[in-house]
Design an enzyme around this catalytic site. Structure first.
Site, PDB file in Angstrom:
ATOM      1  CG  PHE A   1      -1.950  -1.098   1.174  1.00 27.52           C
ATOM      2  CD1 PHE A   1      -3.137  -0.906   0.495  1.00 27.52           C
ATOM      3  CD2 PHE A   1      -1.707  -2.320   1.768  1.00 27.52           C
ATOM      4  CE1 PHE A   1      -4.082  -1.915   0.410  1.00 27.52           C
ATOM      5  CE2 PHE A   1      -2.637  -3.347   1.698  1.00 27.52           C
ATOM      6  CZ  PHE A   1      -3.834  -3.141   1.019  1.00 27.52           C
ATOM      7  CD  GLU A   2      -1.117   5.487  -3.073  1.00 29.15           C
ATOM      8  OE1 GLU A   2      -0.722   6.557  -3.519  1.00 29.15           O
ATOM      9  OE2 GLU A   2      -2.011   4.812  -3.611  1.00 29.15           O
ATOM     10  CB  ALA A   3      -0.262   5.049   3.271  1.00 23.89           C
TER      11      ALA A   3
END
Lengths: 268, 337, 337, 268
Positions: D54-56
């Site tokens: 996930f990009e976060a």
């Protein structure tokens, strides 16, 4: 009126001079060896708010678990306020978080350029050095990117040379106006040179080394004689206040009782 | 421009084709070195000076013998000194072709005698950088970038012989230095704790260990103890190296001895000088002490357990006991066998 | 080339002259905003979409009123939407001049109505980037670099109007993108835990919070709870933002509500749509619901405690209860007053 | 012989098609919305070894605590194997750790270029868009640097356009040989386009979109009719296997019971 010590070694004198040069509440990037001792001494005397930074990653630890044998050892990490790795420590420095860097070298020139890479001819003789030194480590990064640097040296004529064999850690380069800025550096450059014989700074105009104070037992002449290039000698050179009994006691009994960095005897 | 190890495009291609699945990566150290470390490789040496260096892995490499190695590191101590020593004793079995480095010495324990010996006799090729440079070169590699900018040590003579490039910053017009990425063939890493998939939890300074691992084509990890995967992922913010960056994981207690492994054991202030003194004697022409050291502690043993068995027990207990008031911080279950 | 916020050389100079001592930085949120947030500032907005956004700080800015702001962030949600709403209601009191962004919307909760309103009516200046671009721009700022290279989104139309530069890599000769650093005047950051000196411990994704703080001239931190300094530094590897990057620290429980604060409270799936619906109505021409929302929850209260008091207690209890099985990981002592 | 569902929505069909496209043990960078649902479905069926990123910041979490409402929310972090921030997630991707990226957009062209920034004239009308969309987020980074990308779209003629208003996330650009490589990208580009009507890929030569399979209830003609440009129609187009009862049950009862991303009704 403090009681002055009457029995101290040149290395102890360096440590005391280094310690006194540090300002309370400043962030100080610590090179290995004597700088660590000087920072600890300053914290125990006039600078309890000094924040040490170690290149292996630790920011602002308590140095109460014994003298670190390395800037990457466990003793640099106790109660640290931030602790990642080398990149983070140098990035903080490059960003401007480190007020002072505290470094050493084997050779220095009048402009505060330092050599800790090799003795011999460079670049021709790079693969056949006369003496190979350990290499830059983080000293060159500190010299470039800490806002100011404090240099600690053993004071011998061969170590103070008009021309050094290799510039590892840049000082004022050739001393020309804005030489550091033009080379792309962000820090302001050398602030003090602290040796076994004197405290020196740099002339605002020429950026050449100038004498500020002579250490106990030294004179302007004895310092100049031990320096392989001509020092600027201003009128206001003063004798440096000797180490106090308390400072020497702290070094010997509290900070480096085993004499790892502050040897009992020193050559030169 | 030349690359040692992999070029950025080769490194990307290699990783894109690699199996990144989450699987049990336990293997013996002997097999790991056989499988991943080849003659001519560029080895990324993790740790910092004499702390958390991959000593167990390096001893195994020396026992097996590897030639024409390139060693890449910021500041190394005993791990590099051991490899230098092996070359000094028999360069038909072990040899270093080149070092890309910032520093090789032992800080409080003194300079590196064998760096002096090998360089002053022109036996290895050197490329000098600063600590930040080498760390940032690994970081560029880990980030998948061909280079990373840096502001030091501009003005230094290092730039005359290394591969850094200075150009004007297109945004500020001031000069800036560009460092080429480093992608070693194999990263050699020792950590305190890992799980069977290769997730690593480092305590204390991370040094440049995560970057070296992620930049390299392969990573061999030794750990002081293997812990349950669930204990690792209970604290995801504390995972220092993700499992898919690791190829082999081996539990080797004291795998960084005689150096410091934060939270577990301090530097052995007897053994490091013992080894260093043998190196210093070699430099001065006396070969026997170094040969004896290697015969006794490296060639004469099968593995790190046997090496540690040769150290007096009270000396081991001492380095554990003086590890100054810092113990590994998180709850864990040591993995049974 | 132009810079918004500080240029790299200004940012370095500013930090070099700054007091970096370790001192008690507690101050009221009102004072912090008065002291550090000025008309015309570039504000770095931390968090990610609707998670750990600096809601309490943004509400206080809106109460005080600030004009001609530049907002810099990767992906924002409600924090930016609130500032847009304040501008929509009275641009003599609050206004945004420009946004440097990758995304403004609310993922599962829908698009940003006021981004549509303000842009489709040409009321703000936009500079589009990708998430990685904005994160890397803050990172370059935090690293003290004027730019950082990046490999995406090369080929995108974004590059036609933003300040990225493409050049050939001097090492590989392939094109590479260079991103200018971002140095906001003030970073607005909410974290779960901080100490009185400003050290922050973030749980869950760090987003780009450390980078935004370290890149900015000033940082205001709100935390769900202040903890004892000794509890912070017992786990040095878990400090996410070092104290000397922070200017003001304020304990504001629920300071990221109605968004998610990992380990403490989940998204309020009632309140976020309530606010967003009022925004959507404004976009469609109905002003009253948005005015009422602001009068009730922002202008009609003095601080976050009073805001939270207006939310039904069971709704607050619900977002704490459904925070899915993750609780803050480390032992701590909450700081008494 | 699996039991096929006789009652499913177009969005549910997309999720099933997305899930089946994923390969076990691969690292999949998840965009927000339907991709998260498809990954979870794959993990619960044929791909338990799929590793979501996930990009976060979260890498390889267990998605067992409910459907994440955001790629930065708490539910993406449970038992994650690595958890820093956006920079670390995208750096891993740029390095080559992410086999697939799973993204969407508002408009797509024949070469798999996606628009999620604005409708209107660009660059002239940048400050006066007809419709402003949320912006790239991380989609353009995934499109460039994941090794391959899988695209999820609603299938409407206006969304499939020979020329899109703005390229947010690059596909094969203009389709010319090595266009991505020449532009400086590292990933190989779009692999599949999954819509409410069909599964599509790209021609090896021309890089234009080609039909691979029609979803239940669709024909080659109905798909072409819903596409604003000419699709390549190979001889081996086949009808996609319908969702099974079990797949639909998992979506409705286990993965997205509240219908956050998989709406019960869908336009188009």
């Amino acid at each position: 009126m403090p009681k002055y010590s009457e029995d101290f070694t040149p290395q102890e004198m360096i440590v005391v001079a280094g310690s006194r040069t540090l300002i309370d509440n400043k962030v100080v990037f610590a090179g290995t060896g004597l700088p660590m001792v000087a920072i600890t001494l300053a914290q125990l005397t006039h600078g309890p708010g000094i924040v040490p930074v170690f290149e292996a990653g630790a920011v602002g630890p308590e140095l109460s678990r014994g003298l670190p044998l390395s800037v990457g050892g466990s003793r640099t990490t106790y109660k640290a306020n931030y602790l990642l790795g080398l990149n983070s420590a140098f990035e903080l420095t490059q960003r401007g978080f480190c007020d002072f860097g505290f470094i050493g070298g084997a050779e220095i020139d009048p402009y505060g350029n330092l050599n800790s890479t090799m003795l011999g001819s460079y670049p021709d003789g790079y693969n056949k050095p006369k003496v190979r030194l350990p290499g830059s480590g983080g000293a060159s990064d500190m010299a470039c990117s800490c806002e100011r640097t404090i240099i600690i040296m053993v004071h011998e004529p061969r170590r103070f040379s008009e021309k050094i064999d290799y510039i590892t850690s840049p000082g004022y380069l050739d001393g020309s106006p804005n030489a550091r800025w033009r080379a792309g550096m962000v820090g302001q450059g050398p602030y003090r040179v602290i040796t076994t014989k004197a405290i020196m700074g740099f002339d605002d105009e020429t950026k050449r080394m100038k004498l500020i104070a002579t250490l106990p037992g030294e004179t302007v002449e004895s310092v100049q004689e031990a320096t392989g290039f001509e020092l600027i000698i201003p009128d206001d050179v003063y004798p440096f206040e000797p180490p106090t009994v308390e400072e020497i006691r702290l070094i010997r009994e509290v900070i480096d009782p085993l004499g790892y960095f502050v040897k009992k005897k020193i050559k030169g | 421009m030349y690359w040692t190890g992999l070029s950025p495009d080769e490194a990307r291609q290699f990783l894109a084709n690699k199996d990144k699945s989450k699987r049990d990566k336990r293997i013996s150290l002997k097999e790991a070195v056989q499988k991943y470390v080849k003659d001519g490789d560029n080895l990324g040496i993790a740790g910092f000076v004499d702390a958390r260096q991959p000593i167990a892995i390096v001893h195994e490499i020396i026992r097996q013998g590897r030639k024409d190695l390139t060693l890449s590191y910021q500041s190394a101590g005993i791990a590099a000194e051991y490899l230098c020593g092996a070359m000094c004793l028999d360069d038909n079995k072990n040899s270093i072709k080149r070092m890309e480095l910032a520093y090789l010495a032992h800080e409080a324990f003194g300079i590196s005698p064998l760096l002096r010996y090998l360089t002053e006799n022109s036996l290895i090729e050197m490329e000098d950088w600063s600590n930040y440079n080498m760390s940032a070169r690994f970081k560029a590699g880990a980030m998948g970038l061909p280079f990373i900018p840096c502001r030091s040590p501009m003005g230094s003579d290092m730039l005359q012989t290394n591969r850094a490039i200075i150009q004007d910053c297109p945004f500020t017009n001031r000069p800036i230095m560009l460092l080429p990425a480093s992608h070693p063939n194999v990263a050699l890493v020792h950590v305190q704790e890992a799980d069977i998939y290769g997730n690593c939890r480092i305590q204390g300074p991370l040094f440049t260990c995560p970057e070296i691992s992620m930049a390299s084509a392969h990573t061999i990890v030794t750990c002081d103890r293997l812990i349950e995967h669930d204990d690792m992922v209970r604290f995801p913010n504390r995972v220092s190296i993700p499992y898919f960056s690791v190829d082999a994981v081996i539990e080797v207690p004291y795998g960084a001895y005689p150096g410091n492994s934060n939270g577990l054991y301090y530097y052995d202030e007897k053994h490091i000088p013992e080894f260093r003194d043998a190196c210093e004697k070699f430099r001065k022409g006396e070969r026997a002490p170094l040969q004896e050291y290697f015969d006794n502690y490296i060639f004469g043993v099968e593995n790190t357990t046997e090496f540690i068995n040769k150290i007096p027990l009270n000396q081991i207990q001492h380095v554990e006991k003086i590890e100054p008031g810092i113990r590994l911080e998180s709850a864990h279950t040591v993995l049974g066998s």
